[in-house]
Design an enzyme around this catalytic site. Structure first.
Site, PDB file in Angstrom:
ATOM      1  N   LEU A   1       0.827  -1.208   0.000  1.00  6.52           N
ATOM      2  CA  LEU A   1       0.000   0.000   0.000  1.00  6.52           C
ATOM      3  C   LEU A   1       0.863   1.261   0.000  1.00  6.52           C
ATOM      4  O   LEU A   1       0.679   2.151  -0.832  1.00  6.52           O
ATOM      5  CB  LEU A   1      -0.914  -0.002   1.226  1.00  6.52           C
ATOM      6  CG  LEU A   1      -1.703   1.290   1.505  1.00  6.52           C
ATOM      7  CD1 LEU A   1      -2.679   1.582   0.371  1.00  6.52           C
ATOM      8  CD2 LEU A   1      -2.444   1.193   2.837  1.00  6.52           C
TER       9      LEU A   1
ATOM     10  N   GLY B   1      23.466   0.004  32.346  1.00  4.27           N
ATOM     11  CA  GLY B   1      24.404  -0.099  31.227  1.00  4.27           C
ATOM     12  C   GLY B   1      24.231  -1.378  30.436  1.00  4.27           C
ATOM     13  O   GLY B   1      24.412  -1.394  29.203  1.00  4.27           O
TER      14      GLY B   1
ATOM     15  N   GLU C   1       1.818   0.012   9.920  1.00  2.00           N
ATOM     16  CA  GLU C   1       0.403  -0.373   9.941  1.00  2.00           C
ATOM     17  C   GLU C   1      -0.475   0.714  10.565  1.00  2.00           C
ATOM     18  O   GLU C   1      -1.479   0.424  11.217  1.00  2.00           O
ATOM     19  CB  GLU C   1       0.218  -1.720  10.658  1.00  2.00           C
ATOM     20  CG  GLU C   1       0.894  -2.866   9.912  1.00  2.00           C
ATOM     21  CD  GLU C   1       0.469  -4.237  10.396  1.00  2.00           C
ATOM     22  OE1 GLU C   1      -0.682  -4.377  10.857  1.00  2.00           O
ATOM     23  OE2 GLU C   1       1.291  -5.173  10.306  1.00  2.00           O
TER      24      GLU C   1
END
Length: 389
Positions: free
Chosen positions: A125, A340, A363
């Site tokens: 898309l 860390g 999405e």
């Protein structure tokens, strides 16, 4: 609403949990280093039915409904998100369109082989000029006799480098705007379908996205998915259907981060005692657990609504938004708890932190989900006041 799963589904969940925790997860560092999911992992995933999660039993899939899919997605989400994305794209936006909108001939042709993983699915898309504004497509399909000729380009297409079947959105009538978009099934190897460069991403290593080009790409009319002009509606349905599944995958990742954080907080000693005894660490863990249970409750409620055939436009947007926001919050707290160690690549926390970030974008961005929710609220308000007038 009863979210209790039956014995068969519970056995399936346990098997998937064992596969994820003992077969896939130990290879997380390797996937991250090599940017590749080992072939034997993909082969085993297909053999145990993970590629058929969305596909009905009559076409060779598991036929377990959205609640059942979310149970499986939650387990899959516990491991490397690159692997999770390959499976999730195929079983979600890569195949749902054919399941929901396909003709019987299309279902017979594609779904059995998609269920076994012989064919992998992708959803095309997004374009350079059409991301959040999905109606601004430039890819055009012109009907000529018994074929459509497609020209244009897509980008950020997940699974494109490995996909065999693409659900493609293209303009068939520019004068109609969103109502002029049509969806097509385009097969790998079709003349004029070109897979472009693979994008280098912040995270999701092992899951590859790339550009897709259409140069006079000829697609037969029988490969129109649904009705001509209904492509935008189809896209919304496909994306909406997948949002509960994506939330469930995020849920699995959140649960894994909580487990890792609990373990580390009990083992790490500072000021003469395990850091889990520090109130601030307890608060972080409590907040993580609260977020997880909130996400779990809403995820399965939306999944149940999908299975009941209810309108979930607003709720699907809510769960997409909630899932991505919670995943990012929990990943951030997990890094803070690990200090860390949470920032170096020897431990998976920093990987989850990087992988979480895309969930607020792909999405449908978090901002678009808010637009959808607000739009639905306004429609509901207008409808209720019209009735009361």
């Amino acid at each position: 609403m009863d979210f209790k799963v039956d014995a068969e589904l519970e056995d399936m969940r346990k098997n998937i949990r064992h596969f994820i925790d003992h077969t896939v997860d130990p290879l997380g560092d390797q996937i991250e280093r090599e940017d590749h999911i080992p072939e034997h992992i993909m082969k085993l995933s297909k053999e145990i039915g993970l590629f058929g999660l969305s596909i009905p039993e009559e076409y060779g899939g598991l036929g377990i409904g959205m609640v059942g899919k979310c149970v499986m997605y939650e387990e899959i989400g516990r491991t490397h998100n690159g692997y999770t994305t390959v499976i999730g794209c195929h079983t979600g936006i890569g195949s749902v369109g054919i399941v929901e909108m396909g003709t019987e001939a299309q279902k017979q042709k594609y779904l059995p082989r998609m269920a076994t993983g012989e064919l992998t699915g992708a959803f095309a898309l997004t374009e350079p000029s059409a991301g959040s504004n999905a109606t601004a497509l430039k890819t055009v399909a012109v009907k000529k006799g018994d074929k459509y000729i497609i020209n244009g380009s897509k980008h950020y297409i997940t699974n494109a480098p490995i996909a065999d079947v693409f659900t493609v959105m293209a303009i068939t009538d520019q004068a109609k705007g969103a109502k002029g978009i049509t969806s097509f099934i385009v097969e790998k190897g079709t003349k004029g379908l070109i897979i472009g460069k693979t994008e280098e991403k912040m995270g999701l290593r092992g899951s590859h996205s790339s550009e897709v080009f259409f140069e006079d790409c000829e697609v037969p009319v029988e490969n129109v998915l649904g009705v001509e002009g209904q492509g935008y509606v189809n896209a919304l349905k496909i994306l909406g259907n997948g949002r509960a599944g994506l939330a469930a995958r995020n849920l699995g990742s959140c649960q894994k981060l909580l487990e890792l954080s609990l373990k580390y907080a009990h083992e790490r000693v500072q000021f003469g005692k395990p850091i889990v005894e520090q109130q601030i660490i307890q608060h972080y863990l409590a907040e993580m657990a609260l977020d997880i249970e909130s996400l779990r409750s809403m995820t399965y409620r939306v999944a149940w609504m999908v299975d009941e055939g209810m309108n979930v436009i607003k709720e699907a947007a809510m769960i997409k938004l909630l899932g991505s926001e919670i995943y990012n919050r929990i990943a951030d707290k997990a890094v803070q708890i690990h200090g860390g160690l949470g920032y170096i690549k020897e431990y998976p926390i920093e990987r989850y932190y990087r992988d979480a970030r895309i969930t607020k974008i792909y999405e449908g961005t978090s901002e678009i989900q808010k637009n959808i929710i607000a739009s639905q609220l306004m429609k509901q308000y207008a409808a209720s006041h019209s009735v009361n007038a």
